[in-house]
Design a protein around this motif. Structure first.
Motif, PDB file in Angstrom:
ATOM      1  N   GLU A  26       0.820  -1.202   0.000  1.00  0.00           N
ATOM      2  CA  GLU A  26       0.000   0.000   0.000  1.00  0.00           C
ATOM      3  C   GLU A  26       0.856   1.256   0.000  1.00  0.00           C
ATOM      4  N   ARG A  27       1.955   1.228   0.742  1.00  0.00           N
ATOM      5  CA  ARG A  27       2.861   2.374   0.812  1.00  0.00           C
ATOM      6  C   ARG A  27       3.783   2.462  -0.398  1.00  0.00           C
ATOM      7  N   GLY A  28       3.930   1.376  -1.128  1.00  0.00           N
ATOM      8  CA  GLY A  28       4.788   1.372  -2.309  1.00  0.00           C
ATOM      9  C   GLY A  28       6.259   1.378  -1.970  1.00  0.00           C
ATOM     10  N   GLU A  29       6.651   0.641  -0.925  1.00  0.00           N
ATOM     11  CA  GLU A  29       8.058   0.608  -0.543  1.00  0.00           C
ATOM     12  C   GLU A  29       8.356  -0.634   0.280  1.00  0.00           C
ATOM     13  N   ILE A  30       9.635  -0.976   0.334  1.00  0.00           N
ATOM     14  CA  ILE A  30      10.113  -2.020   1.248  1.00  0.00           C
ATOM     15  C   ILE A  30      11.043  -1.344   2.239  1.00  0.00           C
ATOM     16  N   PRO A  31      10.603  -1.119   3.471  1.00  0.00           N
ATOM     17  CA  PRO A  31      11.499  -0.518   4.453  1.00  0.00           C
ATOM     18  C   PRO A  31      12.704  -1.426   4.708  1.00  0.00           C
ATOM     19  N   ASP A  32      13.852  -0.825   4.835  1.00  0.00           N
ATOM     20  CA  ASP A  32      15.085  -1.552   5.146  1.00  0.00           C
ATOM     21  C   ASP A  32      15.309  -2.703   4.172  1.00  0.00           C
ATOM     22  N   ILE A  33      15.299  -2.374   2.886  1.00  0.00           N
ATOM     23  CA  ILE A  33      15.502  -3.409   1.880  1.00  0.00           C
ATOM     24  C   ILE A  33      16.894  -4.021   1.992  1.00  0.00           C
TER      25      ILE A  33
ATOM     26  N   LYS B 188       3.253   3.163  -9.644  1.00  0.00           N
ATOM     27  CA  LYS B 188       2.928   1.804 -10.076  1.00  0.00           C
ATOM     28  C   LYS B 188       1.693   1.305  -9.332  1.00  0.00           C
ATOM     29  N   LEU B 189       0.888   0.521 -10.000  1.00  0.00           N
ATOM     30  CA  LEU B 189      -0.218  -0.170  -9.348  1.00  0.00           C
ATOM     31  C   LEU B 189       0.021  -1.674  -9.327  1.00  0.00           C
ATOM     32  N   SER B 190       1.243  -2.082  -9.579  1.00  0.00           N
ATOM     33  CA  SER B 190       1.646  -3.484  -9.568  1.00  0.00           C
ATOM     34  C   SER B 190       3.085  -3.539  -9.058  1.00  0.00           C
ATOM     35  N   LEU B 191       3.452  -4.650  -8.423  1.00  0.00           N
ATOM     36  CA  LEU B 191       4.799  -4.787  -7.858  1.00  0.00           C
ATOM     37  C   LEU B 191       5.167  -3.570  -7.015  1.00  0.00           C
ATOM     38  N   ARG B 192       4.250  -3.157  -6.186  1.00  0.00           N
ATOM     39  CA  ARG B 192       4.484  -1.957  -5.379  1.00  0.00           C
ATOM     40  C   ARG B 192       5.489  -2.222  -4.259  1.00  0.00           C
ATOM     41  N   ALA B 193       5.570  -3.446  -3.794  1.00  0.00           N
ATOM     42  CA  ALA B 193       6.574  -3.800  -2.779  1.00  0.00           C
ATOM     43  C   ALA B 193       7.842  -4.260  -3.476  1.00  0.00           C
ATOM     44  N   SER B 194       8.331  -3.413  -4.371  1.00  0.00           N
ATOM     45  CA  SER B 194       9.514  -3.713  -5.160  1.00  0.00           C
ATOM     46  C   SER B 194      10.066  -2.397  -5.679  1.00  0.00           C
ATOM     47  N   VAL B 195      11.386  -2.301  -5.745  1.00  0.00           N
ATOM     48  CA  VAL B 195      12.024  -1.096  -6.268  1.00  0.00           C
ATOM     49  C   VAL B 195      12.177  -1.235  -7.778  1.00  0.00           C
ATOM     50  N   THR B 196      11.584  -0.299  -8.518  1.00  0.00           N
ATOM     51  CA  THR B 196      11.665  -0.297  -9.978  1.00  0.00           C
ATOM     52  C   THR B 196      12.201   1.061 -10.421  1.00  0.00           C
ATOM     53  N   SER B 197      13.145   1.059 -11.338  1.00  0.00           N
ATOM     54  CA  SER B 197      13.873   2.290 -11.647  1.00  0.00           C
ATOM     55  C   SER B 197      14.167   2.415 -13.138  1.00  0.00           C
ATOM     56  N   GLU B 198      14.546   3.623 -13.506  1.00  0.00           N
ATOM     57  CA  GLU B 198      15.189   3.888 -14.775  1.00  0.00           C
ATOM     58  C   GLU B 198      16.684   3.950 -14.522  1.00  0.00           C
ATOM     59  N   LEU B 199      17.480   3.492 -15.465  1.00  0.00           N
ATOM     60  CA  LEU B 199      18.929   3.673 -15.396  1.00  0.00           C
ATOM     61  C   LEU B 199      19.325   4.713 -16.438  1.00  0.00           C
ATOM     62  N   VAL B 200      20.064   5.721 -15.998  1.00  0.00           N
ATOM     63  CA  VAL B 200      20.523   6.781 -16.883  1.00  0.00           C
ATOM     64  C   VAL B 200      22.046   6.728 -16.939  1.00  0.00           C
ATOM     65  N   LEU B 201      22.576   6.591 -18.150  1.00  0.00           N
ATOM     66  CA  LEU B 201      24.024   6.505 -18.340  1.00  0.00           C
ATOM     67  C   LEU B 201      24.447   7.664 -19.238  1.00  0.00           C
TER      68      LEU B 201
ATOM     69  N   THR C  11      -2.737  -8.095  -9.140  1.00  0.00           N
ATOM     70  CA  THR C  11      -2.105  -6.964  -9.817  1.00  0.00           C
ATOM     71  C   THR C  11      -0.618  -7.221 -10.047  1.00  0.00           C
ATOM     72  N   ASN C  12       0.045  -7.896  -9.129  1.00  0.00           N
ATOM     73  CA  ASN C  12       1.459  -8.231  -9.339  1.00  0.00           C
ATOM     74  C   ASN C  12       1.646  -9.092 -10.581  1.00  0.00           C
ATOM     75  N   LEU C  13       0.776 -10.073 -10.740  1.00  0.00           N
ATOM     76  CA  LEU C  13       0.933 -10.993 -11.862  1.00  0.00           C
ATOM     77  C   LEU C  13       0.699 -10.321 -13.206  1.00  0.00           C
ATOM     78  N   GLU C  14       0.017  -9.174 -13.215  1.00  0.00           N
ATOM     79  CA  GLU C  14      -0.097  -8.431 -14.474  1.00  0.00           C
ATOM     80  C   GLU C  14       1.280  -7.991 -14.953  1.00  0.00           C
ATOM     81  N   SER C  15       2.180  -7.682 -14.021  1.00  0.00           N
ATOM     82  CA  SER C  15       3.558  -7.352 -14.403  1.00  0.00           C
ATOM     83  C   SER C  15       4.336  -8.601 -14.780  1.00  0.00           C
ATOM     84  N   VAL C  16       4.163  -9.662 -14.003  1.00  0.00           N
ATOM     85  CA  VAL C  16       4.890 -10.902 -14.274  1.00  0.00           C
ATOM     86  C   VAL C  16       4.503 -11.443 -15.645  1.00  0.00           C
TER      87      VAL C  16
END
Length: 396
Positions: free
Chosen positions: A50-57, A214-227, A366-371
């Protein structure tokens, strides 16, 4: 020969008796992962989603490292060296808690660590793998780009030589662990073909802004990588592979874990639906007593059972060294698709409660929509199997 010995009692949550397929070592893996999830994650995962984060990952990664599940199917360098089936069982138990948790472990072990383990130099292996196996360093895997998903040969990220150095420029998208990673395995076009690079994330020019909303995989860190002009020494390149064989071999490792993980999400929803149907009373009796509800439960159990049997079969083939990429596509396509349908059916049994995070169903759904999309869309795996069946490529 017939026997008159009494049959063992029937487990209503394991009608087919599939638990008997597990060896004692495999049962020990399942029990240890399930115990960690029950104690450390299950009481909080709904709130994290619900918070969209994993504390102390980072603390969680170290606990997973202590358990031995990070790169657990790899040999040496602090890795557990367990079987493919044991790794699959661990993925099942992790995803029974949440797809984001299994994604953390899959990206760490089957993408970032496997790339270094399979294609890296001895120096790269010694530098990164022991720390990653222990959860002391987190890795990510940069392949997908903003405009390039299913066709990695069209990637635009470029690495050019500048003296003895490499300079990387480009963007990667939808990267699990990106914002918390210590090292990124980044794939780029070069004059020699596609090459992989081991990129410490504190290198100047590298950044990893987190993807929000995100409305899926909210308990997961998802990012863009910029090089932007990321300068790396000559020995940052993975020396043992050139071409798409490198990243695709890693994707096959991750897809194998998904074959198992999706079954875990399905099991969680099936169990939630069974429990709820037994407790929810309408028209003077539990809804589990109604024919339509029983049909839903039975259909869910049938597909769950078949998916788990397929996962076991593919695990044994992988352990025997006979598993083909097309067979992994078969497992990924079937098991994710059927797991998603099981979650949707479970949602109907729970009624309005099916959309509440007090229960695991909507979160898994909702997670499986990403999977369903990542590590190869359903469409791509369908075409892989279609080519295997007909000999005709329909990719282009």
């Amino acid at each position: 020969m017939s026997t008159t010995a009494p049959l063992p009692p029937l487990d209503p949550q394991d009608i087919a008796g599939l638990n008997e397929l597990l060896t004692e070592d495999e049962k020990a893996v399942a029990d240890s992962v399930r115990r960690l999830c029950a104690d450390r994650i299950d009481p909080y995962i709904g709130e994290w989603f619900e918070r969209g984060e994993i504390p102390d990952i980072r603390g969680l990664a170290k606990e997973l490292g202590e358990l031995g599940v990070l790169g657990m199917h790899l040999e040496g360098y602090g890795c557990a060296g367990m079987s493919a089936t044991q790794y699959g069982i661990a993925c099942l138990e992790l995803e029974a808690t949440d797809s984001g948790l299994r994604s953390l472990v899959s990206v760490q072990g089957s993408l970032a660590m496997f790339a270094i383990w399979k294609w890296g130099s001895e120096e790269q292996k010694q530098q990164w793998l022991p720390r990653m196996a222990a959860g002391e360093a987190i890795g990510c895997f940069g392949l997908t780009e903003p405009d390039v998903g299913s066709d990695p040969a069209s990637m635009r990220t470029r690495a050019r030589r500048d003296g003895s150095d490499w300079v990387l420029d480009g963007r990667k998208m939808w990267i699990t662990n990106g914002s918390v990673a210590d090292v990124a395995v980044v794939w780029a076009q070069t004059d020699e073909g596609v090459r992989g690079f081991v990129v410490p994330t504190d290198t100047p020019g590298f950044s990893a802004p987190e993807i929000k909303h995100k409305l899926s995989l909210r308990a997961s860190v998802t990012s863009e990588l910029v090089l932007d002009g990321v300068r790396l020494p000559a020995d940052a390149v993975l020396p043992e592979v050139t071409g798409l064989k490198g990243p695709l071999s890693c994707l096959n490792e991750a897809r194998f874990g998904i074959v198992w993980g999706a079954v875990g999400a399905a099991r969680s929803c099936l169990q939630a639906a069974q429990s709820y149907a037994a407790e929810r009373t309408q028209f003077g009796k539990p809804i589990s007593a109604f024919q339509l509800t029983q049909q839903k439960l039975v259909d869910m159990n049938l597909e769950y059972t078949k998916a788990l049997l397929l996962a076991f079969h593919l695990g044994k083939r992988k352990d025997a060294g006979t598993l083909r990429p097309e067979q992994i596509s078969l497992g990924k396509l079937n098991n994710v698709r059927e797991a998603l349908q099981i979650c949707r059916t479970a949602r109907t049994i729970l009624g309005a409660n099916g959309i509440s995070l007090e229960y695991p169903v909507i979160r898994h759904m909702t997670n499986l929509e990403s999977v369903l999309t990542y590590e190869g869309t359903s469409e791509m795996h369908t075409l892989i199997l279609g080519q295997a069946m007909t000999g005709q490529s329909a990719f282009r």
